[in-house]
Scaffold this motif. Sequence first.
Motif, PDB file in Angstrom:
ATOM      1  N   SER A 177      12.748  14.785  -1.276  1.00 45.96           N
ATOM      2  CA  SER A 177      11.322  14.621  -1.574  1.00 45.96           C
ATOM      3  C   SER A 177      10.601  13.985  -0.384  1.00 45.96           C
ATOM      4  O   SER A 177      11.226  13.395   0.497  1.00 45.96           O
ATOM      5  N   ASP A 178       9.270  14.124  -0.378  1.00 45.44           N
ATOM      6  CA  ASP A 178       8.480  13.568   0.714  1.00 45.44           C
ATOM      7  C   ASP A 178       8.578  12.048   0.737  1.00 45.44           C
ATOM      8  O   ASP A 178       8.814  11.396  -0.290  1.00 45.44           O
ATOM      9  N   LYS A 179       8.354  11.495   1.934  1.00 44.64           N
ATOM     10  CA  LYS A 179       8.478  10.059   2.160  1.00 44.64           C
ATOM     11  C   LYS A 179       7.228   9.550   2.880  1.00 44.64           C
ATOM     12  O   LYS A 179       7.258   9.274   4.078  1.00 44.64           O
ATOM     13  N   PRO A 180       6.114   9.434   2.155  1.00 45.28           N
ATOM     14  CA  PRO A 180       4.868   9.032   2.811  1.00 45.28           C
ATOM     15  C   PRO A 180       4.929   7.606   3.340  1.00 45.28           C
ATOM     16  O   PRO A 180       5.700   6.774   2.848  1.00 45.28           O
ATOM     17  N   GLU A 181       4.114   7.330   4.341  1.00 44.13           N
ATOM     18  CA  GLU A 181       3.989   5.965   4.845  1.00 44.13           C
ATOM     19  C   GLU A 181       3.383   5.068   3.775  1.00 44.13           C
ATOM     20  O   GLU A 181       2.496   5.497   3.023  1.00 44.13           O
ATOM     21  N   ASP A 182       3.850   3.850   3.715  1.00 41.43           N
ATOM     22  CA  ASP A 182       3.293   2.881   2.771  1.00 41.43           C
ATOM     23  C   ASP A 182       2.265   2.028   3.510  1.00 41.43           C
ATOM     24  O   ASP A 182       2.586   1.002   4.087  1.00 41.43           O
ATOM     25  N   THR A 183       1.029   2.477   3.507  1.00 41.95           N
ATOM     26  CA  THR A 183      -0.008   1.808   4.289  1.00 41.95           C
ATOM     27  C   THR A 183      -0.712   0.680   3.548  1.00 41.95           C
ATOM     28  O   THR A 183      -1.341  -0.167   4.170  1.00 41.95           O
ATOM     29  N   ASP A 184      -0.584   0.663   2.208  1.00 43.96           N
ATOM     30  CA  ASP A 184      -1.335  -0.331   1.442  1.00 43.96           C
ATOM     31  C   ASP A 184      -0.487  -1.116   0.443  1.00 43.96           C
ATOM     32  O   ASP A 184      -1.026  -1.876  -0.361  1.00 43.96           O
ATOM     33  N   GLY A 185       0.833  -0.938   0.480  1.00 44.00           N
ATOM     34  CA  GLY A 185       1.700  -1.642  -0.451  1.00 44.00           C
ATOM     35  C   GLY A 185       1.785  -1.012  -1.825  1.00 44.00           C
ATOM     36  O   GLY A 185       2.468  -1.543  -2.708  1.00 44.00           O
ATOM     37  N   HIS A 186       1.102   0.137  -2.020  1.00 47.00           N
ATOM     38  CA  HIS A 186       1.095   0.791  -3.331  1.00 47.00           C
ATOM     39  C   HIS A 186       1.757   2.167  -3.328  1.00 47.00           C
ATOM     40  O   HIS A 186       1.939   2.751  -4.393  1.00 47.00           O
ATOM     41  N   ALA A 187       2.109   2.681  -2.166  1.00 41.84           N
ATOM     42  CA  ALA A 187       2.638   4.047  -2.092  1.00 41.84           C
ATOM     43  C   ALA A 187       3.937   4.205  -2.868  1.00 41.84           C
ATOM     44  O   ALA A 187       4.264   5.303  -3.331  1.00 41.84           O
ATOM     45  N   TYR A 188       4.682   3.094  -3.020  1.00 42.04           N
ATOM     46  CA  TYR A 188       5.952   3.145  -3.745  1.00 42.04           C
ATOM     47  C   TYR A 188       5.962   2.206  -4.945  1.00 42.04           C
ATOM     48  O   TYR A 188       7.032   1.816  -5.429  1.00 42.04           O
ATOM     49  N   SER A 189       4.781   1.858  -5.423  1.00 38.17           N
ATOM     50  CA  SER A 189       4.735   1.115  -6.685  1.00 38.17           C
ATOM     51  C   SER A 189       5.301   2.008  -7.773  1.00 38.17           C
ATOM     52  O   SER A 189       5.234   3.239  -7.706  1.00 38.17           O
ATOM     53  N   LYS A 190       5.861   1.390  -8.810  1.00 33.27           N
ATOM     54  CA  LYS A 190       6.378   2.190  -9.916  1.00 33.27           C
ATOM     55  C   LYS A 190       5.224   2.894 -10.641  1.00 33.27           C
ATOM     56  O   LYS A 190       5.438   3.963 -11.232  1.00 33.27           O
ATOM     57  N   ARG A 191       4.022   2.358 -10.570  1.00 32.54           N
ATOM     58  CA  ARG A 191       2.854   3.037 -11.149  1.00 32.54           C
ATOM     59  C   ARG A 191       2.600   4.356 -10.430  1.00 32.54           C
ATOM     60  O   ARG A 191       2.375   5.396 -11.054  1.00 32.54           O
ATOM     61  N   THR A 192       2.652   4.335  -9.111  1.00 30.05           N
ATOM     62  CA  THR A 192       2.463   5.552  -8.328  1.00 30.05           C
ATOM     63  C   THR A 192       3.594   6.542  -8.584  1.00 30.05           C
ATOM     64  O   THR A 192       3.360   7.742  -8.774  1.00 30.05           O
TER      65      THR A 192
END
Length: 290
Positions: free
Chosen positions: A69-84
């Motif tokens: 799967s894609d691995k976007p940059e985490d620029t704001d601390g939310h890209a890998y939140s469980k909500r996202t």
Amino acid sequence: MTIEISGFTRQRITVADGVALNVAVGGTGSPVVLLHGFPQTHLMWRHVAPDLAADHTVICPDLRGYGASDKPEDTDGHAYSKRTMAADIVALARALGHERFALAGHDRGALVAIRAGLDHPNAVTHLASLDVLPTLDTWDVLHGRSAAPGFHLFLMAQPPGLPETLIGAAPDAFFGHFLDLWSTDAIPADVRAAYLEASRGAVRSIVADYRATATVDVEHDEADRRAGNRLRMPVTVLQQDWGAMLGYDAASRWRAWADDLDHRTVSFGHFMAEESPAEIVKALRDLLAR
């Protein structure tokens, strides 16, 4: 040679902001989504998924940041939140034609599943969690010497830079440590190699996933706890006896989150879907019958 789940086809589906997930799909019938843990990919369900596919549409994605799967940059601390990450799964199911679905997760995938159940109660019909506590409770119970086995949680919670550098310097040693420590010969050499290859190329995104669990994910859990938000669907929890090891009552922790709870302490190891797939299939079928 690429390892596949028998009878399943793979595809890529864009879920949000251009992020595409790699997903294996098989079977027909009511949908069940299976989410993998760390440091694995969707292949951890290779024994469970074909059995469930006899009478269900089974959807096995790689979480964002993992596997293919894609691995976007985490620029704001939310890209890998469980909500996202939970929103990814709801969007994935909808793209496959399912507004409502059962959801089971192991380890990291279970944290995504819990968040999906809290944020999207009208989409998740049944929920299974394999061998984790909710995020807020995990941090509450880790303390003193008993927290030593969870050293990786504290390492990857550090600000960007140091964890990525340390893990990136020896990724096979780091990820292989957990595969070997937590496995009871349930992971054959070819699958182990596939997990290491996938993790080797995902150090930054895996660290971002864990860092979110020490930051924004805690904030989301705390807000739910204050608001009285709970898991309203039938919930099954399978856990090793972590409560006895760490000194807490696991079932009572879970009852604070789930109204309709079947909590089971199991004797098999952490990689339970690979070690004891027949038992996991039975537990999931029991859940789906509720």
